[in-house]
Design a protein around this motif. Structure first.
Motif, PDB file in Angstrom:
ATOM      1  N   PRO A 181      -0.780  -7.718   9.216  1.00  0.00           N
ATOM      2  CA  PRO A 181      -0.718  -6.951  10.460  1.00  0.00           C
ATOM      3  C   PRO A 181      -1.589  -7.607  11.527  1.00  0.00           C
ATOM      4  CG  PRO A 181      -2.366  -5.984   9.053  1.00  0.00           C
ATOM      5  CD  PRO A 181      -1.776  -7.152   8.282  1.00  0.00           C
ATOM      6  N   ASP A 182      -1.314  -7.285  12.771  1.00  0.00           N
ATOM      7  CA  ASP A 182      -2.194  -7.692  13.865  1.00  0.00           C
ATOM      8  C   ASP A 182      -3.334  -6.682  13.950  1.00  0.00           C
ATOM      9  OD1 ASP A 182      -3.480  -8.321  16.202  1.00  0.00           O
ATOM     10  OD2 ASP A 182      -1.775  -7.883  17.512  1.00  0.00           O
ATOM     11  N   PRO A 183      -4.561  -7.065  13.569  1.00  0.00           N
ATOM     12  CA  PRO A 183      -5.660  -6.087  13.551  1.00  0.00           C
ATOM     13  C   PRO A 183      -6.128  -5.676  14.936  1.00  0.00           C
ATOM     14  CG  PRO A 183      -6.497  -8.267  13.021  1.00  0.00           C
ATOM     15  CD  PRO A 183      -4.996  -8.392  13.113  1.00  0.00           C
ATOM     16  N   GLY A 208      11.941   5.373   4.046  1.00  0.00           N
ATOM     17  CA  GLY A 208      12.697   5.609   5.265  1.00  0.00           C
ATOM     18  C   GLY A 208      11.883   5.419   6.526  1.00  0.00           C
ATOM     19  N   LEU A 209      10.543   5.531   6.396  1.00  0.00           N
ATOM     20  CA  LEU A 209       9.650   5.362   7.546  1.00  0.00           C
ATOM     21  C   LEU A 209       9.169   3.933   7.721  1.00  0.00           C
ATOM     22  CD1 LEU A 209       7.494   8.597   7.093  1.00  0.00           C
ATOM     23  CD2 LEU A 209       9.252   8.192   8.821  1.00  0.00           C
ATOM     24  N   GLY A 210       9.570   3.045   6.785  1.00  0.00           N
ATOM     25  CA  GLY A 210       9.198   1.641   6.928  1.00  0.00           C
ATOM     26  C   GLY A 210       8.309   1.083   5.837  1.00  0.00           C
ATOM     27  N   LEU A 211       7.997   1.872   4.792  1.00  0.00           N
ATOM     28  CA  LEU A 211       7.223   1.323   3.678  1.00  0.00           C
ATOM     29  C   LEU A 211       7.963   0.131   3.082  1.00  0.00           C
ATOM     30  CD1 LEU A 211       4.715   1.843   1.748  1.00  0.00           C
ATOM     31  CD2 LEU A 211       6.380   2.953   0.229  1.00  0.00           C
ATOM     32  N   ALA A 212       7.217  -0.952   2.813  1.00  0.00           N
ATOM     33  CA  ALA A 212       7.854  -2.170   2.301  1.00  0.00           C
ATOM     34  C   ALA A 212       7.864  -2.247   0.788  1.00  0.00           C
ATOM     35  CB  ALA A 212       7.152  -3.411   2.854  1.00  0.00           C
ATOM     36  N   GLY A 213       6.861  -1.655   0.126  1.00  0.00           N
ATOM     37  CA  GLY A 213       6.806  -1.858  -1.311  1.00  0.00           C
ATOM     38  C   GLY A 213       5.883  -0.931  -2.062  1.00  0.00           C
ATOM     39  N   ILE A 214       5.890  -1.111  -3.381  1.00  0.00           N
ATOM     40  CA  ILE A 214       5.056  -0.360  -4.320  1.00  0.00           C
ATOM     41  C   ILE A 214       4.311  -1.369  -5.186  1.00  0.00           C
ATOM     42  CG2 ILE A 214       5.006   1.336  -6.192  1.00  0.00           C
ATOM     43  CD1 ILE A 214       7.803   2.233  -5.342  1.00  0.00           C
ATOM     44  N   LEU A 232       1.641   2.827  11.629  1.00  0.00           N
ATOM     45  CA  LEU A 232       0.671   1.954  12.285  1.00  0.00           C
ATOM     46  C   LEU A 232       0.823   0.514  11.815  1.00  0.00           C
ATOM     47  CD1 LEU A 232      -2.576   4.139  12.199  1.00  0.00           C
ATOM     48  CD2 LEU A 232      -1.323   3.397  14.245  1.00  0.00           C
ATOM     49  N   VAL A 233       0.998   0.334  10.507  1.00  0.00           N
ATOM     50  CA  VAL A 233       1.159  -1.023   9.970  1.00  0.00           C
ATOM     51  C   VAL A 233       2.427  -1.666  10.530  1.00  0.00           C
ATOM     52  CG1 VAL A 233       1.492  -2.404   7.882  1.00  0.00           C
ATOM     53  CG2 VAL A 233      -0.154  -0.517   7.881  1.00  0.00           C
ATOM     54  N   ALA A 234       3.508  -0.906  10.569  1.00  0.00           N
ATOM     55  CA  ALA A 234       4.750  -1.440  11.128  1.00  0.00           C
ATOM     56  C   ALA A 234       4.566  -1.770  12.604  1.00  0.00           C
ATOM     57  CB  ALA A 234       5.877  -0.436  10.945  1.00  0.00           C
ATOM     58  N   GLY A 235       3.886  -0.897  13.354  1.00  0.00           N
ATOM     59  CA  GLY A 235       3.646  -1.152  14.765  1.00  0.00           C
ATOM     60  C   GLY A 235       2.786  -2.376  15.000  1.00  0.00           C
ATOM     61  N   ALA A 236       1.925  -2.694  14.014  1.00  0.00           N
ATOM     62  CA  ALA A 236       1.078  -3.885  14.091  1.00  0.00           C
ATOM     63  C   ALA A 236       1.781  -5.127  13.569  1.00  0.00           C
ATOM     64  CB  ALA A 236      -0.208  -3.653  13.301  1.00  0.00           C
ATOM     65  N   GLY A 237       3.072  -4.990  13.227  1.00  0.00           N
ATOM     66  CA  GLY A 237       3.842  -6.149  12.772  1.00  0.00           C
ATOM     67  C   GLY A 237       3.603  -6.539  11.342  1.00  0.00           C
ATOM     68  N   GLY A 238       3.071  -5.619  10.522  1.00  0.00           N
ATOM     69  CA  GLY A 238       2.781  -5.926   9.131  1.00  0.00           C
ATOM     70  C   GLY A 238       3.696  -5.200   8.167  1.00  0.00           C
ATOM     71  N   ALA A 239       3.520  -5.488   6.872  1.00  0.00           N
ATOM     72  CA  ALA A 239       4.283  -4.852   5.806  1.00  0.00           C
ATOM     73  C   ALA A 239       3.337  -4.037   4.943  1.00  0.00           C
ATOM     74  CB  ALA A 239       4.994  -5.901   4.953  1.00  0.00           C
ATOM     75  N   SER A 240       3.721  -2.794   4.631  1.00  0.00           N
ATOM     76  CA  SER A 240       2.849  -1.898   3.871  1.00  0.00           C
ATOM     77  C   SER A 240       3.351  -1.701   2.448  1.00  0.00           C
ATOM     78  CB  SER A 240       2.724  -0.546   4.574  1.00  0.00           C
ATOM     79  OG  SER A 240       3.993   0.061   4.740  1.00  0.00           O
ATOM     80  N   VAL A 241       2.401  -1.606   1.528  1.00  0.00           N
ATOM     81  CA  VAL A 241       2.684  -1.403   0.101  1.00  0.00           C
ATOM     82  C   VAL A 241       1.719  -0.342  -0.408  1.00  0.00           C
ATOM     83  CG1 VAL A 241       2.599  -2.461  -2.193  1.00  0.00           C
ATOM     84  CG2 VAL A 241       3.535  -3.756  -0.268  1.00  0.00           C
ATOM     85  N   VAL A 242       2.233   0.679  -1.076  1.00  0.00           N
ATOM     86  CA  VAL A 242       1.352   1.696  -1.648  1.00  0.00           C
ATOM     87  C   VAL A 242       0.619   1.099  -2.850  1.00  0.00           C
ATOM     88  CG1 VAL A 242       1.215   3.942  -2.767  1.00  0.00           C
ATOM     89  CG2 VAL A 242       2.788   3.605  -0.871  1.00  0.00           C
ATOM     90  N   ALA A 243      -0.710   1.199  -2.827  1.00  0.00           N
ATOM     91  CA  ALA A 243      -1.523   0.638  -3.907  1.00  0.00           C
ATOM     92  C   ALA A 243      -1.586   1.605  -5.094  1.00  0.00           C
ATOM     93  CB  ALA A 243      -2.939   0.367  -3.405  1.00  0.00           C
ATOM     94  N   ALA A 290       9.053  -6.897  10.694  1.00  0.00           N
ATOM     95  CA  ALA A 290       8.190  -5.967  11.427  1.00  0.00           C
ATOM     96  C   ALA A 290       7.538  -6.657  12.616  1.00  0.00           C
ATOM     97  CB  ALA A 290       7.122  -5.401  10.490  1.00  0.00           C
ATOM     98  N   ALA A 291       7.128  -7.907  12.426  1.00  0.00           N
ATOM     99  CA  ALA A 291       6.513  -8.653  13.526  1.00  0.00           C
ATOM    100  C   ALA A 291       7.510  -8.849  14.668  1.00  0.00           C
ATOM    101  CB  ALA A 291       5.995  -9.994  13.023  1.00  0.00           C
ATOM    102  N   SER A 292       8.748  -9.179  14.321  1.00  0.00           N
ATOM    103  CA  SER A 292       9.772  -9.366  15.355  1.00  0.00           C
ATOM    104  C   SER A 292      10.046  -8.065  16.101  1.00  0.00           C
ATOM    105  CB  SER A 292      11.066  -9.879  14.728  1.00  0.00           C
ATOM    106  OG  SER A 292      10.872 -11.160  14.162  1.00  0.00           O
ATOM    107  N   ALA A 293      10.108  -6.964  15.351  1.00  0.00           N
ATOM    108  CA  ALA A 293      10.396  -5.670  15.966  1.00  0.00           C
ATOM    109  C   ALA A 293       9.262  -5.197  16.858  1.00  0.00           C
ATOM    110  CB  ALA A 293      10.690  -4.637  14.884  1.00  0.00           C
ATOM    111  N   SER A 294       8.023  -5.497  16.442  1.00  0.00           N
ATOM    112  CA  SER A 294       6.854  -5.019  17.200  1.00  0.00           C
ATOM    113  C   SER A 294       6.544  -5.877  18.402  1.00  0.00           C
ATOM    114  CB  SER A 294       5.625  -4.978  16.282  1.00  0.00           C
ATOM    115  OG  SER A 294       5.194  -6.298  15.965  1.00  0.00           O
TER     116      SER A 294
END
Length: 290
Positions: free
Chosen positions: A80-82, A208-214, A178-189, A276-280
């Motif tokens: 993500p872009d911090p 459906g909200l943009g989570l990338a992985g588990i 927020l992670v998607a808006g920052a151009g990153g990919a999110s994974v539930v830890a 996500a980076a392209s979209a943001s």
């Protein structure tokens, strides 16, 4: 190719400085390592220099403290872009909550006859971006109150224990956005580790909200849980990652590379981050390849 996508340095609650962690990842035979300190990107610059020196691919990330109802959930954010203002504000609020929590924990411990001061904790935290319960645990170890972080948490610091103090965390669905808006990919830890607050329905909604992985392959997940999560990730078209959740000496049985991510899953994760980076439209960190 050996890929470990979840590690911590001394900038959060690990015990190795970022450069040392990266060098040890290389020595452990890893080809790719992600540095995911809690709620901060402060370790990235030092890790980048070390990765270039030893020739290891570095994925820059962080582990964000989130909340689902009253339960704590950790969300890994990759590339993500911090500096994205909404994310930066959220991280600042989280770090303030971490720092504000320590005096309250110390006061509780002293009321229970455990003489721990904020200075004791700060000495153990060193250059960490924020102090937290692991550093309180380290101060308790130094005082001879407990023998390990695990004992400190189980006896004193976990929810329901006598010195537990709650703190601020971002609502989980908001953090995914927020992670998607920052151009990153999110994974539930480690979603089904010590608790199972995240149901399959929750994970479907997050997808459906943009989570990338588990995070599937984790030391807190026995084989049967890993099999269930892998099937769920496939059903929801989510990336299935694996990692050590390494904290140096701060966690036993979490050696670098003890769990790894298949190369094809890393490729899928990087594709999600790129999308996500392209979209943001944000300028996001690139994958650092030697």
């Amino acid at each position: 190719m050996r890929i470990d996508l979840h590690t911590h340095s001394s900038v959060s609650d690990g015990t190795d400085p970022p450069a040392v962690l990266v060098r040890r990842a290389h020595e452990a035979g890893l080809d790719v390592v992600a540095l995911t300190d809690h709620d901060t990107a402060d370790s990235w610059a030092e890790a980048e220099r070390a990765a270039a020196e030893v020739g290891i691919t570095l994925v820059r990330g962080m582990e964000i403290s989130t909340r689902l109802g009253h339960a704590s959930v950790h969300l890994l954010a990759y590339l993500p872009d911090p500096t994205y203002p909404p994310l930066a504000r959220a991280l600042a609020d989280i770090l303030d909550g971490r720092n504000d929590r320590v005096p309250a924990i110390c006061a509780k411990l002293r009321s229970l006859g455990v003489e721990i001061t904020e200075d004791d904790v700060r000495r153990r935290a060193g250059d960490a971006a924020a102090t937290g319960r692991p550093h309180v645990a380290d101060a308790m170890i130094a005082r001879g109150v407990v023998a390990s972080r695990e004992e400190a948490f189980a006896t004193w610091l976990n929810p329901g224990r006598p010195a537990y103090v709650d703190r601020y965390a971002v609502p989980l669905e908001e953090a995914v956005a927020l992670v998607a808006g920052a151009g990153g990919a999110s994974v539930v830890a480690h979603p089904w580790g010590r608790s199972r607050v995240l149901t399959p329905d929750h994970l479907e909604r997050l997808a459906g909200l943009g989570l990338a992985g588990i995070e599937v392959d984790h030391q807190d997940h026995p084989a049967s849980v890993r099999e269930q999560l892998r099937g769920l990730a496939e059903d929801l078209d989510l990336v299935a990652t694996g990692s050590s959740d390494h904290h140096g000496l701060g966690k036993v049985d979490h050696d670098l590379g003890c769990n790894t991510t298949p190369p094809e899953q890393l490729e899928r994760l990087l594709q999600r981050a790129g999308d996500a980076a392209s979209a943001s439209g944000r300028t996001t960190p690139a994958l650092l390849v030697p």
